[in-house]
Design a protein around this motif. Structure first.
Motif, mmCIF file in Angstrom:
data_model
loop_
_atom_site.group_PDB
_atom_site.id
_atom_site.type_symbol
_atom_site.label_atom_id
_atom_site.label_comp_id
_atom_site.label_asym_id
_atom_site.label_seq_id
_atom_site.Cartn_x
_atom_site.Cartn_y
_atom_site.Cartn_z
ATOM 1 N N HIS A 70 0.808 -1.210 0.000
ATOM 2 C CA HIS A 70 0.000 0.000 0.000
ATOM 3 C C HIS A 70 0.850 1.273 0.000
ATOM 4 O O HIS A 70 1.677 1.481 0.880
ATOM 5 N N GLY A 71 0.656 2.106 -1.028
ATOM 6 C CA GLY A 71 1.309 3.401 -1.085
ATOM 7 C C GLY A 71 2.751 3.387 -1.540
ATOM 8 O O GLY A 71 3.397 4.441 -1.570
ATOM 9 N N ARG A 72 3.284 2.213 -1.921
ATOM 10 C CA ARG A 72 4.709 2.120 -2.215
ATOM 11 C C ARG A 72 5.011 1.827 -3.680
ATOM 12 O O ARG A 72 6.128 1.431 -4.017
ATOM 13 N N ALA A 73 4.032 1.993 -4.549
ATOM 14 C CA ALA A 73 4.251 1.655 -5.956
ATOM 15 C C ALA A 73 5.258 2.586 -6.625
ATOM 16 O O ALA A 73 6.083 2.142 -7.437
ATOM 17 N N LEU A 74 5.225 3.861 -6.299
ATOM 18 C CA LEU A 74 6.104 4.824 -6.965
ATOM 19 C C LEU A 74 7.590 4.566 -6.728
ATOM 20 O O LEU A 74 8.367 4.583 -7.690
ATOM 21 N N PRO A 75 8.046 4.333 -5.499
ATOM 22 C CA PRO A 75 9.481 4.069 -5.331
ATOM 23 C C PRO A 75 9.935 2.813 -6.058
ATOM 24 O O PRO A 75 11.077 2.748 -6.530
ATOM 25 N N HIS A 105 5.555 9.672 -0.949
ATOM 26 C CA HIS A 105 6.242 9.171 -2.139
ATOM 27 C C HIS A 105 5.797 9.932 -3.382
ATOM 28 O O HIS A 105 6.597 10.191 -4.289
ATOM 29 N N PHE A 106 4.513 10.288 -3.441
ATOM 30 C CA PHE A 106 3.981 11.019 -4.590
ATOM 31 C C PHE A 106 4.700 12.358 -4.755
ATOM 32 O O PHE A 106 5.185 12.692 -5.849
ATOM 33 N N ILE A 107 4.807 13.121 -3.690
ATOM 34 C CA ILE A 107 5.437 14.443 -3.759
ATOM 35 C C ILE A 107 6.894 14.336 -4.219
ATOM 36 O O ILE A 107 7.355 15.089 -5.079
ATOM 37 N N HIS A 108 7.615 13.384 -3.673
ATOM 38 C CA HIS A 108 9.033 13.271 -4.021
ATOM 39 C C HIS A 108 9.225 12.683 -5.417
ATOM 40 O O HIS A 108 10.204 13.021 -6.103
ATOM 41 N N ALA A 109 8.317 11.838 -5.852
ATOM 42 C CA ALA A 109 8.391 11.326 -7.221
ATOM 43 C C ALA A 109 8.179 12.459 -8.217
ATOM 44 O O ALA A 109 8.862 12.547 -9.243
ATOM 45 N N VAL A 110 7.242 13.344 -7.906
ATOM 46 C CA VAL A 110 6.984 14.500 -8.770
ATOM 47 C C VAL A 110 8.221 15.379 -8.863
ATOM 48 O O VAL A 110 8.654 15.777 -9.949
ATOM 49 N N ARG A 111 8.817 15.704 -7.739
ATOM 50 C CA ARG A 111 9.952 16.650 -7.753
ATOM 51 C C ARG A 111 11.202 16.055 -8.392
ATOM 52 O O ARG A 111 12.008 16.782 -8.968
ATOM 53 N N ARG A 112 11.361 14.726 -8.336
ATOM 54 C CA ARG A 112 12.533 14.105 -8.975
ATOM 55 C C ARG A 112 12.423 14.148 -10.493
ATOM 56 O O ARG A 112 13.418 14.183 -11.199
ATOM 57 N N ASN A 113 11.203 14.073 -10.996
ATOM 58 C CA ASN A 113 10.952 14.181 -12.431
ATOM 59 C C ASN A 113 11.595 13.042 -13.238
ATOM 60 O O ASN A 113 12.149 13.245 -14.317
ATOM 61 N N VAL A 114 11.508 11.826 -12.683
ATOM 62 C CA VAL A 114 11.953 10.648 -13.426
ATOM 63 C C VAL A 114 11.011 10.420 -14.605
ATOM 64 O O VAL A 114 9.807 10.652 -14.513
ATOM 65 N N LEU A 160 -1.056 19.488 -5.261
ATOM 66 C CA LEU A 160 0.115 18.861 -4.658
ATOM 67 C C LEU A 160 1.223 18.701 -5.696
ATOM 68 O O LEU A 160 2.391 18.977 -5.430
ATOM 69 N N ALA A 161 0.834 18.236 -6.870
ATOM 70 C CA ALA A 161 1.814 18.019 -7.935
ATOM 71 C C ALA A 161 2.437 19.339 -8.383
ATOM 72 O O ALA A 161 3.646 19.421 -8.618
ATOM 73 N N LEU A 162 1.618 20.374 -8.500
ATOM 74 C CA LEU A 162 2.126 21.674 -8.925
ATOM 75 C C LEU A 162 3.106 22.230 -7.893
ATOM 76 O O LEU A 162 4.184 22.729 -8.240
ATOM 77 N N ALA A 163 2.733 22.132 -6.615
ATOM 78 C CA ALA A 163 3.587 22.656 -5.553
ATOM 79 C C ALA A 163 4.911 21.896 -5.463
ATOM 80 O O ALA A 163 5.930 22.458 -5.058
ATOM 81 N N ALA A 164 4.893 20.618 -5.861
ATOM 82 C CA ALA A 164 6.110 19.805 -5.798
ATOM 83 C C ALA A 164 6.989 19.992 -7.030
ATOM 84 O O ALA A 164 8.039 19.362 -7.138
ATOM 85 N N GLY A 165 6.565 20.851 -7.945
ATOM 86 C CA GLY A 165 7.368 21.117 -9.134
ATOM 87 C C GLY A 165 7.030 20.237 -10.319
ATOM 88 O O GLY A 165 7.889 19.985 -11.174
ATOM 89 N N GLY A 166 5.786 19.761 -10.389
ATOM 90 C CA GLY A 166 5.365 18.883 -11.474
ATOM 91 C C GLY A 166 5.582 19.494 -12.849
ATOM 92 O O GLY A 166 5.343 20.684 -13.056
#
Length: 287
Positions: A70-75, A105-114, A160-166
């Protein structure tokens, strides 16, 4: 990437167990069509999912897949993409999986921009566990566990995505097959983290956010003069909680994916010496 791939090539022989009429059927079909339209091959595609009604989507699609926790798909998806930058990675989840326990995880995935795609099936309820309020449920949404409503404002995932730099923020409606496919395809083609929040109605437990509701209220940006590269305009739309938008709200046309910034190009995912010849097939069957 192959030019001969068809939508049906991404269909597995497993039949979905979703409720008849579930919005996730349309969401998944659009994902498969988008992958085929962009020339991706099932043998070079990795689908990761978490927990919830969306969790078994990798079982229903013919590709490499992992059904995580649960909640760990992005990493997991990020790790796979960085290990093999040539792999097409698509992560799927729900509003509970992605915006509650998986919000960090969502916020940090957005900011990393993989360079990967994240598709969230937002039905504004916890459907798998029989209809509790989710992070995106309305403030007055009555359920068995919130008989007077959650009494707190819903999460705005686009904000959330916009604020994280999406660099790619979009929204679609699972019932609008053509537009949904187009939007997911644009996310796949984007150079960076492509995020699509999908209105995916739950016909069993949510009698408020229905197909009819979305058909009557959605504003399709394709029918407006909205420029997704205009950050300020996108911000105004995303922060407007009174409208349901469909389309690409924001896209950074100068986006550079994390792998490109860091010079990652080599496949580090190597099958160890001594592994059986059918190791990859065994992995596919296991998951």
């Amino acid at each position: 990437m192959s030019t001969d791939i068809r939508f049906t090539d991404f269909k597995s022989d497993k039949q979905p167990t979703w409720c008849p009429g579930c919005g996730d059927f349309g969401t998944m079909n659009g994902m498969m069509k988008a992958l085929a339209n962009t020339g991706n091959d099932p043998d070079n595609t990795f689908v990761v999912a978490g927990i919830g009604c969306s969790g078994k989507i990798g079982t229903y699609m013919h590709s490499y897949a992992l059904h995580g926790v649960h909640g760990r798909a992005l990493p997991v998806g990020i790790g796979a993409k960085l290990a093999n930058p040539n792999l097409e990675v698509m992560v799927a989840g729900g509003d509970g999986d992605g915006y509650s326990i998986g919000a960090g995880h969502f916020i940090h995935a957005v900011r990393r921009n993989v360079d990967m795609t994240y598709v969230v099936m937002d039905n504004r309820i916890y459907g798998l566990t029989k209809g509790q309020a989710s992070p995106t449920s309305r403030e007055d949404f009555e359920t068995s566990t919130t008989p007077e409503g959650p009494k707190q404002p819903p999460v705005n995932p686009l904000a959330l995505a916009l604020a994280a730099g999406g660099t790619f923020i979009a929204q679609s409606f699972s019932s609008d097959s053509q537009r949904h496919t187009e939007i997911v395809q644009k996310a796949v083609e984007h150079d960076g983290f492509g995020f699509v929040n999908v209105y995916s109605p739950c016909v069993t437990f949510n009698d408020v956010d229905t197909y009819d509701y979305f058909r009557d209220t959605i504003v399709d940006l394709a029918e407006t003069d909205h420029d997704p590269t205009a950050y300020d305009d996108a911000t105004d739309m995303i922060m407007d909680g009174n409208k349901e938008y469909q389309g690409v709200l924001y896209q950074d046309e100068h986006s550079v994916a994390y792998e490109e910034r860091e010079g990652l190009s080599d496949n580090m995912a190597v099958i160890p010496d001594g592994a059986p010849d059918n190791a990859t097939n065994l992995v596919r069957e296991f998951y």
